[in-house]
Design a protein around this motif. Structure first.
Motif, mmCIF file in Angstrom:
data_model
loop_
_atom_site.group_PDB
_atom_site.id
_atom_site.type_symbol
_atom_site.label_atom_id
_atom_site.label_comp_id
_atom_site.label_asym_id
_atom_site.label_seq_id
_atom_site.Cartn_x
_atom_site.Cartn_y
_atom_site.Cartn_z
ATOM 1 N N PHE A 10 -18.240 14.477 7.905
ATOM 2 C CA PHE A 10 -19.129 14.828 6.804
ATOM 3 C C PHE A 10 -20.494 14.212 7.051
ATOM 4 O O PHE A 10 -20.601 13.041 7.392
ATOM 5 C CB PHE A 10 -18.576 14.328 5.459
ATOM 6 C CG PHE A 10 -19.440 14.720 4.290
ATOM 7 C CD1 PHE A 10 -19.322 15.969 3.724
ATOM 8 C CD2 PHE A 10 -20.399 13.838 3.787
ATOM 9 C CE1 PHE A 10 -20.128 16.340 2.660
ATOM 10 C CE2 PHE A 10 -21.202 14.204 2.727
ATOM 11 C CZ PHE A 10 -21.065 15.451 2.161
ATOM 12 N N PRO A 11 -21.559 14.998 6.890
ATOM 13 C CA PRO A 11 -21.566 16.410 6.503
ATOM 14 C C PRO A 11 -21.174 17.313 7.664
ATOM 15 O O PRO A 11 -21.372 16.956 8.823
ATOM 16 C CB PRO A 11 -23.009 16.639 6.069
ATOM 17 C CG PRO A 11 -23.807 15.641 6.845
ATOM 18 C CD PRO A 11 -22.935 14.448 6.985
ATOM 19 N N PRO A 12 -20.639 18.480 7.358
ATOM 20 C CA PRO A 12 -20.203 19.403 8.418
ATOM 21 C C PRO A 12 -21.400 20.054 9.095
ATOM 22 O O PRO A 12 -22.502 20.075 8.546
ATOM 23 C CB PRO A 12 -19.372 20.433 7.648
ATOM 24 C CG PRO A 12 -19.966 20.428 6.270
ATOM 25 C CD PRO A 12 -20.392 19.027 6.010
ATOM 26 N N PRO A 13 -21.199 20.603 10.300
ATOM 27 C CA PRO A 13 -22.285 21.341 10.969
ATOM 28 C C PRO A 13 -22.653 22.581 10.144
ATOM 29 O O PRO A 13 -21.790 23.160 9.482
ATOM 30 C CB PRO A 13 -21.665 21.734 12.310
ATOM 31 C CG PRO A 13 -20.506 20.816 12.491
ATOM 32 C CD PRO A 13 -19.995 20.496 11.125
ATOM 33 N N PRO A 14 -23.912 23.022 10.139
ATOM 34 C CA PRO A 14 -25.082 22.444 10.824
ATOM 35 C C PRO A 14 -25.819 21.409 9.994
ATOM 36 O O PRO A 14 -26.906 20.970 10.364
ATOM 37 C CB PRO A 14 -25.961 23.674 11.034
ATOM 38 C CG PRO A 14 -25.703 24.505 9.808
ATOM 39 C CD PRO A 14 -24.250 24.289 9.454
ATOM 40 N N PHE A 15 -25.215 20.995 8.863
ATOM 41 C CA PHE A 15 -25.906 20.081 7.958
ATOM 42 C C PHE A 15 -25.980 18.664 8.523
ATOM 43 O O PHE A 15 -26.783 17.864 8.046
ATOM 44 C CB PHE A 15 -25.209 20.078 6.603
ATOM 45 C CG PHE A 15 -25.082 21.447 5.986
ATOM 46 C CD1 PHE A 15 -26.191 22.082 5.462
ATOM 47 C CD2 PHE A 15 -23.863 22.105 5.958
ATOM 48 C CE1 PHE A 15 -26.088 23.348 4.894
ATOM 49 C CE2 PHE A 15 -23.746 23.361 5.394
ATOM 50 C CZ PHE A 15 -24.863 23.999 4.860
#
Length: 505
Positions: A10-15
């Motif tokens: 966390f955060p997951p891609p693309p974030f």
């Protein structure tokens, strides 16, 4: 097409990449530049002195260790944080220009009261400054509509907490909570399916940056005695009760870019230039005591006989003798530094920084920003005003959308039937004006018939309440009515009266 969290970073891609940029620019804005710029070269003197410590006799080591501590304590990385000016200046201009917010109606008193309550509960005027600053630093800012015991309102959220779904039909508002040495990831998921909006509350156990497992939200609320809204299904609602306001977005970067993205290297060079000057002043700026070589030898030889090493301390020179024949006495040497070129270099760097960030040097205080009138001041600040106007337009749209969505949510959950339309957001001039100049402009608008009397009074007295404004309007109208009743005395028509009757002849 929703976001999966369990057993994921966390955060997951693309974030995740966007979060790294956000955290970097937050450190830049806050002035924590030692966390993002390399300053290891400042420790070189202390490291070299530590190496010398191995070579000196044991009886001299306390003196050398004291020198190492002094060097380490004197390490200063000077930060002159112009990055904060770049982010805060648009916020200052927009904050002072935001005016009254009301419903776009004159007849529906309930809608007027509802919009007023939303504006008050949301604290729009109080929170606009922080929202704009975060928008500039992070490259965007989000908002979320809420309905609770306080009523229906909206709140601003940092960009890293707003994760939109890939298909554009949903978004997750995320945040972390620490309870009893455990960390949890809370998620409010909004999703449009058909003509319905689904709002769901989720909770996950998270360890560091890894999500472990999903928990039952009701058990979580009961365990920690929390009030968490139930899952909701809003019929006939086909838009999300949240939104995102990007900054300087492009087709390749639709979530926006930080306003500080091009100034970090210039900021680093400014810091280093001033730091180098500070180090030079620290080493050479203090007056130094110079003594004749004969006096130094005399004191050093005496210390050698007492301590086994030739050295001279400041305390040894508190009371000294001088050579009467040669007139050799101790004296202080004052260093005369020539730093004009260094200061000019810093000034040029700051001007480059302002130019790259579309900030007027006068607005940032780098150059003289005095003007004879608001119009003259506008031309000096024009670059910053144009930038702030573009940001203001985005927040104008966001505020209108947020209040309109509050109306939709109130109709869906509160049983009301308000007309769904944007409110009216009034904006004043961004630059301050002299009272006389402002009075003349407002009076001219009213006299030309392009502005109502109520708006004129409100603009002239922005700190007045609505009742006070209405009372002033009524008073002006009464005085105009009285002044219009000027009596006009009309003389009767003149008549010719003959003494003799023409018929009698």
């Amino acid at each position: 097409m929703t976001i999966q969290y369990v057993k994921q970073k966390f955060p997951p891609p693309p974030f995740d990449d966007q979060l790294e940029n956000i955290l970097y620019f937050r450190e830049l804005y806050e002035g924590n530049h030692e966390n993002i710029f390399d300053i290891t070269s400042l420790n070189q003197d202390a490291i070299a002195t530590k190496k010398e410590l191995r070579k000196v006799p044991y009886y001299s080591r306390p003196r050398v260790e004291q020198k190492v501590k002094a060097l380490e304590s004197n390490i200063r990385y000077v930060v002159v944080n112009f990055s904060a000016v770049i982010a805060e200046l648009p916020a200052d201009l927009i904050n002072r220009s935001l005016g009254n917010i009301s419903a776009d109606t004159e007849n529906d008193n309930q809608l007027l009261e509802f919009v007023e309550a939303v504006s008050k509960t949301s604290k729009i005027n109080q929170n606009i400054w922080s929202a704009v600053v975060q928008h500039q630093v992070d490259g965007g800012v989000a908002y979320r509509i809420r309905r609770d015991a306080k009523g229906t309102w909206f709140e601003w959220k940092p960009a890293d907490l707003y994760l939109e779904h890939e298909d554009g039909l949903g978004a997750d508002i995320t945040w972390k909570e620490k309870r009893e040495k455990k960390e949890y990831l809370r998620v409010e998921r909004q999703r449009i399916e058909g003509d319905k909006l689904f709002i769901k509350q989720l909770v996950f156990l998270i360890d560091g940056d890894t999500v472990k497992e999903e928990l039952e939200i009701r058990e979580y609320a009961a365990q920690y005695k929390l009030i968490i809204p139930d899952d909701q299904v809003l019929d006939g609602v086909n838009e999300l009760m949240c939104g995102f306001v990007p900054n300087d977005e492009t087709l390749l970067v639709p979530r926006g870019r930080s306003a500080l993205r091009n100034v970090d290297k210039i900021q680093e060079e400014i810091n280093w230039t001033i730091t180098r000057d500070s180090i030079v002043f620290e080493k050479h700026g203090k007056p130094k005591l110079a003594i004749p070589s004969g006096l130094w030898d005399s004191v050093a030889n005496k210390n050698h006989s007492h301590y086994g090493s030739r050295f001279v301390r400041n305390a040894d020179l508190e009371v000294v003798s001088y050579d009467e024949k040669n007139g050799a006495v101790p004296m202080y040497i004052v260093w005369d530094a020539k730093t004009e070129q260094s200061f000019e270099h810093v000034k040029r760097l700051i001007e480059y920084m302002m130019s790259v960030s579309k900030t007027s040097p006068q607005a940032a205080g780098v150059k003289d920003g005095k003007g004879e009138s608001a119009i003259a001041l506008l031309y000096l600040w024009i670059q910053s005003v144009i930038k702030a106007e573009a940001i203001k337009d985005k927040f104008d749209t966001a505020i209108k959308e947020a209040i309109r969505k509050c109306t939709i949510l109130e109709n869906a959950l509160g049983g009301t039937n308000f007309e769904i339309k944007d409110p009216v957001v009034e904006w004043a001039d961004m630059l301050p004006k002299a009272d006389s100049e402002k009075d003349d402009e407002e009076s001219t608008k009213y006299e030309r018939g392009v502005q109502s009397l109520e708006t004129t009074v409100r603009n002239l007295h922005p700190d007045w309440s609505e009742d006070a404004i209405q009372a002033e309007v009524d008073k002006i109208l009464e005085e105009k009515a009285v002044n219009s009743m000027n009596p006009t005395y009309t003389q009767p028509p003149k008549a010719n009266v003959n003494d003799e009757d023409d018929d009698d002849e």
